[in-house]
Design a protein around this motif. Structure first.
Motif, PDB file in Angstrom:
ATOM      1  N   LEU A 112      14.480  -0.524   4.406  1.00 51.15           N
ATOM      2  CA  LEU A 112      15.782   0.065   4.127  1.00 51.15           C
ATOM      3  C   LEU A 112      16.019   1.351   4.895  1.00 51.15           C
ATOM      4  CD1 LEU A 112      15.782  -0.380   0.236  1.00 51.15           C
ATOM      5  CD2 LEU A 112      16.759  -1.912   1.971  1.00 51.15           C
ATOM      6  N   ASP A 113      14.939   2.114   5.113  1.00 53.94           N
ATOM      7  CA  ASP A 113      15.147   3.440   5.705  1.00 53.94           C
ATOM      8  C   ASP A 113      13.811   3.997   6.196  1.00 53.94           C
ATOM      9  OD1 ASP A 113      16.541   5.653   6.509  1.00 53.94           O
ATOM     10  OD2 ASP A 113      17.003   6.384   4.494  1.00 53.94           O
ATOM     11  N   LEU A 114      13.907   5.038   6.982  1.00 56.46           N
ATOM     12  CA  LEU A 114      12.748   5.853   7.338  1.00 56.46           C
ATOM     13  C   LEU A 114      12.961   7.249   6.780  1.00 56.46           C
ATOM     14  CD1 LEU A 114      12.219   5.006  11.137  1.00 56.46           C
ATOM     15  CD2 LEU A 114      11.202   3.863   9.161  1.00 56.46           C
ATOM     16  N   GLU A 115      11.900   7.842   6.294  1.00 51.52           N
ATOM     17  CA  GLU A 115      11.958   9.248   5.920  1.00 51.52           C
ATOM     18  C   GLU A 115      11.499  10.070   7.121  1.00 51.52           C
ATOM     19  OE1 GLU A 115       9.786  10.271   2.433  1.00 51.52           O
ATOM     20  OE2 GLU A 115      10.816   8.789   1.174  1.00 51.52           O
ATOM     21  N   GLU A 122      10.704  -2.831  -1.805  1.00 47.44           N
ATOM     22  CA  GLU A 122       9.541  -3.020  -2.681  1.00 47.44           C
ATOM     23  C   GLU A 122       8.747  -1.731  -2.881  1.00 47.44           C
ATOM     24  OE1 GLU A 122       9.430  -6.013  -3.970  1.00 47.44           O
ATOM     25  OE2 GLU A 122      11.108  -6.557  -2.664  1.00 47.44           O
ATOM     26  N   GLY A 123       9.149  -0.664  -2.207  1.00 44.94           N
ATOM     27  CA  GLY A 123       8.413   0.575  -2.354  1.00 44.94           C
ATOM     28  C   GLY A 123       8.358   1.369  -1.060  1.00 44.94           C
ATOM     29  N   ARG A 124       7.612   2.440  -1.097  1.00 44.93           N
ATOM     30  CA  ARG A 124       7.546   3.409   0.005  1.00 44.93           C
ATOM     31  C   ARG A 124       6.128   3.445   0.555  1.00 44.93           C
ATOM     32  NH1 ARG A 124       5.933   8.723   0.033  1.00 44.93           N
ATOM     33  NH2 ARG A 124       7.084  10.203   1.371  1.00 44.93           N
ATOM     34  N   ILE A 125       6.042   3.473   1.899  1.00 43.25           N
ATOM     35  CA  ILE A 125       4.735   3.551   2.551  1.00 43.25           C
ATOM     36  C   ILE A 125       4.700   4.813   3.403  1.00 43.25           C
ATOM     37  CG2 ILE A 125       3.071   2.408   4.047  1.00 43.25           C
ATOM     38  CD1 ILE A 125       4.524  -0.218   3.534  1.00 43.25           C
ATOM     39  N   GLU A 126       3.825   5.721   3.064  1.00 39.69           N
ATOM     40  CA  GLU A 126       3.662   6.908   3.905  1.00 39.69           C
ATOM     41  C   GLU A 126       2.987   6.521   5.211  1.00 39.69           C
ATOM     42  OE1 GLU A 126       1.789  10.382   2.441  1.00 39.69           O
ATOM     43  OE2 GLU A 126       3.007  10.466   0.598  1.00 39.69           O
ATOM     44  N   ILE A 182       8.248  11.403  11.555  1.00 39.69           N
ATOM     45  CA  ILE A 182       8.311  10.289  10.615  1.00 39.69           C
ATOM     46  C   ILE A 182       7.325  10.547   9.483  1.00 39.69           C
ATOM     47  CG2 ILE A 182       7.879   7.815  10.326  1.00 39.69           C
ATOM     48  CD1 ILE A 182       8.695   7.513  13.301  1.00 39.69           C
ATOM     49  N   ARG A 183       7.800  10.416   8.261  1.00 45.33           N
ATOM     50  CA  ARG A 183       6.946  10.639   7.094  1.00 45.33           C
ATOM     51  C   ARG A 183       6.659   9.358   6.334  1.00 45.33           C
ATOM     52  NH1 ARG A 183       4.670  15.340   8.369  1.00 45.33           N
ATOM     53  NH2 ARG A 183       6.187  17.034   8.637  1.00 45.33           N
ATOM     54  N   ALA A 184       7.628   8.425   6.301  1.00 42.32           N
ATOM     55  CA  ALA A 184       7.420   7.226   5.489  1.00 42.32           C
ATOM     56  C   ALA A 184       8.418   6.147   5.876  1.00 42.32           C
ATOM     57  CB  ALA A 184       7.555   7.546   4.003  1.00 42.32           C
ATOM     58  N   VAL A 185       8.059   4.917   5.526  1.00 45.54           N
ATOM     59  CA  VAL A 185       8.951   3.762   5.620  1.00 45.54           C
ATOM     60  C   VAL A 185       9.361   3.395   4.196  1.00 45.54           C
ATOM     61  CG1 VAL A 185       9.129   1.329   6.244  1.00 45.54           C
ATOM     62  CG2 VAL A 185       7.905   2.918   7.740  1.00 45.54           C
ATOM     63  N   PRO A 209       0.838  -1.199   0.000  1.00 44.41           N
ATOM     64  CA  PRO A 209       0.000   0.000   0.000  1.00 44.41           C
ATOM     65  C   PRO A 209       0.876   1.252   0.000  1.00 44.41           C
ATOM     66  CG  PRO A 209      -0.010  -1.033   2.160  1.00 44.41           C
ATOM     67  CD  PRO A 209       0.710  -1.967   1.252  1.00 44.41           C
ATOM     68  N   LYS A 210       0.344   2.336  -0.516  1.00 41.25           N
ATOM     69  CA  LYS A 210       1.095   3.591  -0.561  1.00 41.25           C
ATOM     70  C   LYS A 210       1.089   4.303   0.786  1.00 41.25           C
ATOM     71  CE  LYS A 210       1.884   3.164  -4.968  1.00 41.25           C
ATOM     72  NZ  LYS A 210       3.225   2.698  -5.406  1.00 41.25           N
ATOM     73  N   THR A 211       0.044   4.033   1.587  1.00 41.80           N
ATOM     74  CA  THR A 211      -0.065   4.685   2.895  1.00 41.80           C
ATOM     75  C   THR A 211      -0.505   3.664   3.934  1.00 41.80           C
ATOM     76  OG1 THR A 211      -2.384   5.305   2.588  1.00 41.80           O
ATOM     77  CG2 THR A 211      -0.710   6.885   1.833  1.00 41.80           C
ATOM     78  N   ALA A 212      -0.254   3.962   5.175  1.00 40.27           N
ATOM     79  CA  ALA A 212      -0.707   3.123   6.284  1.00 40.27           C
ATOM     80  C   ALA A 212      -0.815   3.999   7.524  1.00 40.27           C
ATOM     81  CB  ALA A 212       0.258   1.971   6.537  1.00 40.27           C
ATOM     82  N   LYS A 213      -1.683   3.582   8.433  1.00 39.01           N
ATOM     83  CA  LYS A 213      -1.807   4.317   9.688  1.00 39.01           C
ATOM     84  C   LYS A 213      -0.599   4.028  10.586  1.00 39.01           C
ATOM     85  CE  LYS A 213      -5.654   6.040  12.337  1.00 39.01           C
ATOM     86  NZ  LYS A 213      -7.097   5.952  12.553  1.00 39.01           N
ATOM     87  N   ALA A 214      -0.163   2.754  10.573  1.00 35.63           N
ATOM     88  CA  ALA A 214       1.031   2.364  11.317  1.00 35.63           C
ATOM     89  C   ALA A 214       1.731   1.263  10.553  1.00 35.63           C
ATOM     90  CB  ALA A 214       0.663   1.886  12.721  1.00 35.63           C
ATOM     91  N   VAL A 215       3.060   1.239  10.659  1.00 36.76           N
ATOM     92  CA  VAL A 215       3.852   0.161  10.078  1.00 36.76           C
ATOM     93  C   VAL A 215       4.600  -0.542  11.202  1.00 36.76           C
ATOM     94  CG1 VAL A 215       5.781  -0.425   8.567  1.00 36.76           C
ATOM     95  CG2 VAL A 215       4.098   1.272   7.832  1.00 36.76           C
ATOM     96  N   VAL A 216       4.392  -1.851  11.312  1.00 42.75           N
ATOM     97  CA  VAL A 216       5.097  -2.674  12.281  1.00 42.75           C
ATOM     98  C   VAL A 216       6.266  -3.333  11.553  1.00 42.75           C
ATOM     99  CG1 VAL A 216       4.948  -4.621  13.876  1.00 42.75           C
ATOM    100  CG2 VAL A 216       2.971  -3.105  13.560  1.00 42.75           C
ATOM    101  N   ILE A 217       7.460  -3.186  12.110  1.00 43.37           N
ATOM    102  CA  ILE A 217       8.658  -3.748  11.492  1.00 43.37           C
ATOM    103  C   ILE A 217       9.098  -4.946  12.327  1.00 43.37           C
ATOM    104  CG2 ILE A 217      11.046  -3.316  10.831  1.00 43.37           C
ATOM    105  CD1 ILE A 217      10.303  -0.335  10.617  1.00 43.37           C
TER     106      ILE A 217
END
Length: 816
Positions: free
Chosen positions: A179-182, A195-199, A188-191, A6-14
């Motif tokens: 790979l990184d956090l923006e 495979e891509g970026r998730i806001e 925090i703006r994105a993960v 997905p392009k966006t998420a409310k929370a990302v669990v790593i």
């Protein structure tokens, strides 16, 4: 078919181990269905897959015990909910005692269990053998049995949690490396993944032993290191499937049944660190080489308990690295260094037992901005400056690992990684017999040995009165009758400065800080439920500047709380000045006389009354003197620029000798504060306790129409009453040793437990504090009308109660 991120998420669990999957599961249950879990390889492939799977519940904190109890309740129902087996068996847990001191520890643990609402049965050696007939019991004194403990299959539970998360709408992606956090302007703006970026705005890092290195890239400190941990899995030899789990701490070993055989492991005193130079790339579903030579010490202990192991085939000696922490507790919460960066890691080989509750708590923290209840023992903010250094963290962590099954002595201190942070007086005090303890890296004098009487400044641990009891009594007497100096340089000290400093602090503090320059205010800082988040002293040193003092161990927590609660668009800045000042606390009825001998400043009661701050001169040194006390006597905290500390100390000691001035340590502070009824944050008060419940309503500015955080909750309690109240308990048995967690009985009914305990030397009696609870409400009459007993190591001891300070209730001595 490959799904797109997905392009966006409310929370990302790593992290897709049991902690990450539990957190994702609970986020889904809370309605955060657009949560995404990212796993760099496969679910469970980090450390979860090789966990032993014992599930115990009892800890020394009521709330952590509650959290583990939640895990048990979740594992009971998870299979019915998801249709996936978990391997959960509530077959109970046995804990053995092989000597009288261990038996005392076990009996105190049984009292703690009773206090927290768990059933823990004390057994004879024969009764223990009947439950676990594979063991020899010739050396047993007794055992404890917790029927609701059990065991589970870690990988199966994780897959069930993952399925439950998906059922709620959570998306899970394997083979997706972060790979990184923006991060932009501290947000925090994105993960960013391969495979891509998730806001997203919220990230929850549950990456096990990878967490420290990953978090450090963004300035977040997660103190954990990897340690090798081994256990054997035997061939089947007819072990019944309902056999309880077994912990044999005197032999450093644990056991559980598995497919008719036994899993056996332990905690050796000389653990082996792993990945000191970093975790190798591609490490997943990977075990380390078996180290038979190192495991031999554990095997020898086990053969003495379970002789049948000598003739049973061993399928595997499994060696897997796990993450451990410097204090043996796991790490939860929002990082103080970066908003919306949450951590769940460092589970010290009890991640399976903790995972259900930890995931629940972390999910609530993420969605609601606070945990469901006080989790200070595992809060990430309990750490501080020493924990940024991985070498120090590893040294202390290996020490903690080696003590996993050793006796949990009262007042025990770690010896590793010391000394780290030292007051300028350290060498002087050491030469005068100081026995030091350590907190947040600081060396602090706990008590002073009489070197002329050949006392050794060394703690000798026991569950009875320890070797320092009489020495602390001497210091206590000096506090009450003459004068002492406490070196409290380790206090955390902050400056809040700016044109809106008064407005900002008036919102954060529950007491009135809008007072004239020179005023000193004791205040709490409350959450929206009225719970006490901080317990501090505030000195107004200028129109636009406040000097804030709090406890050593709360430096990170309190700084974080204050900084986060400065209202937006407010011109006020918080700065940590801890290392700039030494603190010498001059206390006792002769303290003014001592001070008058060394300063030309007027320190009379008329000129310098209680609750004021003044700058005075001592031998050319500018000293910020705070007229305040935590021991219940006339006294002054002398805050001194660090370079002047030894000069001021030497002058005070030289001038105060004829007035009885001596050194004293933190254990005398504790005994004095118990007599005076002062509350200690982290035990007597905290986020689950309000000032009204704690008897601190007098320190809340309710008479003024000034808004502050938590005011509405306090108003509701003042009008509607409370269901618990902090009470002082005085046992009739003067020899009773109170340590905290003893069960409180009112008219024969369990109503709570002690939050702290110790001895009052002026009274000549033990003293305890704890909350008397009653769902129908607790009034002063309710407390004082009952007949009370304390359960101490499963022995009922009658006691009296008081809601007033036992010593100087009118504060005449303090204000003299």
């Amino acid at each position: 078919m490959t799904r797109e991120l997905p392009k966006t998420a409310k929370a990302v669990v790593i992290g897709g181990g049991i902690i990450g999957c539990s957190t994702a599961y609970h986020l889904g249950k809370l309605g955060w269905t657009d949560t995404v879990l990212l796993e760099r390889k496969k679910l469970t492939s980090g450390t979860t897959f090789h966990a032993a799977g014992l599930v115990g519940q009892l800890r020394t904190s009521a709330n952590i015990t509650q959290l583990l109890g939640y895990s048990v309740d979740l594992y009971k129902r998870l299979e019915d909910e998801t249709g996936l087996g978990t391997g959960w068996k509530m077959n109970g847990g046995l804990r053995l005692a092989c000597n009288e001191e261990r038996w005392t520890e076990v009996r105190r643990q049984a009292t703690t269990a009773q206090s927290f609402g768990l059933e823990m049965q004390l057994l004879t050696p024969q009764e223990a053998f009947d439950l676990w007939p594979l063991m020899t019991v010739d050396d047993l004194v007794g055992a404890a049995f917790l029927p609701t403990d059990g065991q589970a299959n870690p990988s199966d539970i994780t897959q069930a949690l993952a399925k439950g998360a998906r059922m709620s709408g959570v998306s899970i992606f394997e083979d997706t490396e972060v790979l990184d956090l923006e991060i932009d302007k501290g947000r925090i703006r994105a993960v960013v993944t391969a495979e891509g970026r998730i806001e997203c705005e919220r990230v929850v890092v549950c990456a096990g032993q990878w967490t420290r290195a990953f978090a450090a890239r963004f300035g977040v400190n997660v103190p954990l290191v990897s340690v090798e941990h081994q256990y054997i899995i035997t061939e089947s030899f007819g072990v019944p499937s309902n056999l309880p789990t077994l912990r044999d701490p005197d032999r450093l070993t644990y056991y559980k049944e598995e497919v008719g055989g036994i899993v056996m492991g332990g905690y050796e005193p000389n653990p082996i660190p792993w990945a000191k130079s970093g975790i190798p790339d591609g490490f997943h579903y990977t075990l380390l080489d078996s180290n038979f030579d190192h495991f031999e010490q554990i095997m020898e202990q086990a053969l003495g308990r379970v002789p049948a192991l000598e003739n049973v085939g061993v399928k595997q000696l499994l060696n897997g690295p796990e993450s451990f922490t410097p204090d043996g507790n796991f790490i939860l919460g929002e990082a103080p260094e970066l908003r919306n960066f949450f951590v769940g890691a460092g589970f010290n080989a009890f991640g399976i037992a903790s995972a259900g509750g930890a995931g629940m708590a972390l999910a609530e923290w993420v969605t609601k901005g606070e945990p469901p209840y006080d989790l200070w023992p595992v809060d990430i903010r309990r750490f501080g400056r020493p924990h940024f250094d991985t070498d120090w963290v590893r040294t202390r962590t290996l020490d903690a690992y080696g003590k996993h099954y050793t006796m949990a002595w009262p007042f025990e201190e770690h010896s590793s990684g010391r000394p780290c942070r030292k007051s300028p007086l350290y060498d002087r005090l050491k030469a005068q017999g100081a026995c030091f303890g350590e907190k947040l890296g600081w060396e602090r004098p706990n008590w002073f040995a009489d070197l002329f009487a050949n006392e050794e400044p060394k703690d000798v641990y026991s569950y009875t009165r320890q070797n320092w009891f009489d020495a602390v009594g001497r210091e206590h007497k000096a506090v009450r009758e003459a004068a002492v100096i406490f070196d409290q340089t380790s206090f955390a000290k902050f400056v809040l400065k700016g044109r809106d400093a008064e407005a900002a602090l008036s919102w954060i503090a529950s007491n009135d800080v809008a007072r004239p320059v020179g005023s000193l205010v004791y205040t709490q800082m409350l959450n929206d439920k009225g719970g006490i988040e901080c317990d501090v002293t505030v000195a107004r040193i200028a129109e636009n500047e406040y000097y804030i003092v709090t406890g050593t161990g709360f430096a990170t927590h309190d700084f974080d709380w204050i900084a986060r609660n400065i209202p937006a668009e407010t011109h006020a800045e918080l700065v940590d000045v801890t290392s700039a000042y030494s603190v010498l606390s001059l206390m006792g009825p002769n303290s003014r006389a001592v001070l008058e001998k060394v300063t030309g400043s007027d320190v009379s009661n008329a000129s310098f009354p209680f609750g004021q701050v003044r700058t005075i001169g001592i031998s050319g040194c500018p000293v910020r003197a705070l007229r305040i006390t935590y021991v219940g006597e006339l006294g002054y905290e002398l805050h001194i620029p660090i370079e002047y500390a030894t000069t001021v100390y030497d002058v005070l000691m030289a001038s105060g000798g004829e007035l009885g001035l001596v050194n004293a340590g933190y254990r005398a502070i504790e005994s004095c504060r118990l007599e005076k009824g002062y509350r200690a944050w982290g035990s007597d008060i905290g986020p689950d306790h309000t000032p009204v419940e704690a008897g601190l309503g007098w320190a809340v500015k309710m008479r003024k129409n000034i808004p502050f955080r938590g005011r509405e909750a306090i108003e509701r309690q003042l009008s509607g009453g409370v269901k618990k109240r902090l009470t002082c308990f005085i046992p009739e048995d003067a020899d009773a040793v109170l340590l905290g967690r003893e069960t409180i009985y009112r008219d024969g009914k369990r109503v709570g437990w002690l939050s702290s305990g110790g001895f009052g030397y002026t009274l000549g009696k033990p003293i305890g504090y704890g909350y008397v609870r009653n769902p129908e409400g607790v009034t002063e009459d309710f407390v004082l009308s009952g007949t009370y007993e304390l359960d101490v190591a499963r022995e009922r001891i009658p006691c009296k109660v008081s809601l007033s300070p036992l010593y100087d209730p009118d504060m005449a001595r303090i204000k003299a």
